[in-house]
Design an enzyme around this catalytic site. Sequence first.
Site, short mmCIF file in Angstrom:
data_model
loop_
_atom_site.label_atom_id
_atom_site.label_comp_id
_atom_site.label_asym_id
_atom_site.label_seq_id
_atom_site.Cartn_x
_atom_site.Cartn_y
_atom_site.Cartn_z
CD GLU A 1 -43.61 28.91 53.47
OE1 GLU A 1 -44.64 28.38 53.92
OE2 GLU A 1 -43.14 28.63 52.35
CG ASP A 2 -45.35 32.00 56.45
OD1 ASP A 2 -46.18 31.60 55.62
OD2 ASP A 2 -45.07 31.36 57.49
CG ASP B 1 -47.11 31.48 51.99
OD1 ASP B 1 -47.25 30.36 52.50
OD2 ASP B 1 -46.35 32.34 52.44
CG ASN C 1 -56.19 24.85 57.11
OD1 ASN C 1 -57.02 24.04 57.51
ND2 ASN C 1 -55.32 24.58 56.15
CE1 TYR D 1 -11.74 25.14 55.67
CE2 TYR D 1 -9.89 25.03 57.20
CZ TYR D 1 -10.84 25.76 56.50
OH TYR D 1 -10.87 27.13 56.63
CE LYS E 1 -43.15 25.31 52.50
NZ LYS E 1 -44.50 25.79 52.30
#
Length: 769
Positions: free
Chosen positions: A137-138, A163, A287, A40, A95
């Site tokens: 995603e989704d 997807d 699924n 830092y 994920k």
Amino acid sequence: MSKESKRREALVYHAKPKPGKIAVVPTKKYSSQRDLSLAYSPGVAEPCLEIEKDKENAYKYTAKGNLVAVISNGTAVLGLGDIGPEASKPVMEGKGLLFKIFAGIDVFDIEVDTKDVDAFIETVKNIAPTFGGINLEDIKAPEAFEIERRLKEELDIPVMHDDQHGTAIISAAALLNAVELTNRKMEDIRIVVSGAGAAAVSCTRLYKAFGAKAENIVMLDSKGVIRSNRANLTVEKAEFASDRKIDTLSEAMVDADVFIGLSIADIVSPEMLQSMAPNAIVFAMANPNPEIDYNLAMDTRDDIIMATGRSDHPNQVNNVLGFPFIFRGALDVRATKINEEMKMAAVKALAELAKESVPEQVNIAYGETRLNFGSDYIIPKPFDPRLIAKVPPAVAKAAMDSGVAREPITDWVKYEDELHERMGSDNKIVRLILNRAKTEPKRIVYAEADQLDVLKAAQIIHDEGIGVPVLLGNRETIIELMEELDFDADVQIIDPKTPEEKPKLNEYAQIYWQERKRKGVTLYDAQRLLRQRNYYASMMVKQGDVDAMITGYSSSYPSAVKPVLEVIGSAPNVQKVAAANLMNTSRGPLFLADTSINIEPTAKELAKIALMTARTVRLFGMEPVIAMISYSNFGSSKNPQADKVREAVSYLHKYYPDLAVDGEVQADFALNAEMLKSKFPFSKLAGKKVNTFVFSNIDSANIMYKMVKELNNADNIGPIMMGMNKPVHVLQLGASVDEIVNMSAVAVIDAQQKGKKLQEELLGEANKA
């Protein structure tokens, strides 16, 4: 396990010991004030100024190049639908976990609270400088199409909506191979696609990229066949509208070569299947339950090639075969996007990998004698360790060839080595063990089933199909604990001290007495001993009433081992049994021996321990590379402790010249391949990655494995008993539930192997007769 029990288990998994599934960990030293001043203020200013000069330096000085954002608004989460951004977070973390364990990619999951397309896109664009790639995603269709399209156009880092493209890439690889196996051509096949969501559209587009003709494709949504004369079609559905005068799935299936299911369970009937063309290709990927049950389909026709999304059937179309490795390749060349060429390269790499000879590690994991390219093996298995070195290079090369790579790779051999090195910290070996055990579950007696943690492990073994638990102990206590755990399965409970078990106890006692009567044991002694759980359980294994045994959780190791050795004994031609521990470390799996039994082995015994450990390593599908550990390096000390290790190595070199073993060698040299090769280039270990360590005495072995376990939080599997006549394994005192589960899986594999060996011996005797 009941539905409520599974629900509770899932919630506890996500909540304990720390909430969530992923964490941020430091990658630099931070122990001193000097370290902190570099990390830092004031040291951090230097990389900041370098990045200000050239933004590309962010890849050099920060984690950007290995960091992917998994981003969702929670509008289409798994099968749960529109559940909102907060509720989608466990999926996004999951994920991230898959990215890490399969490809070594770090992830921040980001849940965006908006359904407005413009607002979502603006949010992602504003945070994009943080990341090397974006995994969408989704997100529900049709918004998902526009979001991905615009972000790909407006950002200069890889963007992919998994997807859409994940299933497309994996199924396309499987389809190419299925088409080849049935002697067809892509341009000729007639395809029926059930489903018109993001995945279905992306799949069909990719099939077309590989040669499928639009006029040969029929797509259906919930209203039936998507026809060109239907009103109010979205742009995506209009792209696949058919001019054929058919309306139903049943009509579409007649003479079709390929069925692609991305819809709902059980919509395909046996009659529809029968109406398809000869050698039909059926990918039922809904699924968790496919469009037609796998067993029903196989019973209906014996000429089909079938794939599903399930792991319990051949040819699993699993997105994890794709997205981690595609992003890995894209990140490693700093690609500006994931384009069609890169996706097609991934498809080809997966298809080609399925045609290559399968490593024994994969055969072992799936309980196969030999997986070969064919109708039951058209895509690689998710546990295949070659994926990391096959798919990312193909994707990276395609990025370079198509002009979207900013950091081309020049040394491909070095790159593949780096890819393998990245995966040294994953837990694939545990998944391999559990998966292999499930292929042929065995009966396991738990000698301490009235202990809560042992019973928890037995419940997992039962529910996961790893083995068939037999519960030994106080019946009332076991039943009470089972009720507490909601463990309502019909499992066998045995209490050796109850009257109903007396006939069996007396039978076992007679057998034990006959074998030990000339060693000072009376029949009364035998009956008394058989009331003890470890003697009783050992006799169960000896007599074949169960296949394997787990004990040691609540007693000291020596007291648990003694009955086992007396009743079971060592295998033929084994003078002394030994024990090894498998440690999952940051550099990969390491086997350590002898950790628990032989206190001060002789040189000859050390050599035998090395040979038994080598067989154990091979049991897990790995080739042993063995370092015989000492405080000395290749004759640098003449102390008897070092002398006996040298003598053991000399014996092994003489009688087992093909075995990769050497020593005596210090642990740091064994672990540091470059240092070993530099100082001792003559060694049989030079240039090899050591995975097996045999120590000169129990002190060093036991201390080492326990320090590795505690200091590095390494998963421990063991002690694995080696050289026993039957599958019996003794836990360390107070083993965790996970350790008991893992050892149970090892016991099942041990029983599988010993069963095969016995069958081979019986067959050999029969052939002689």
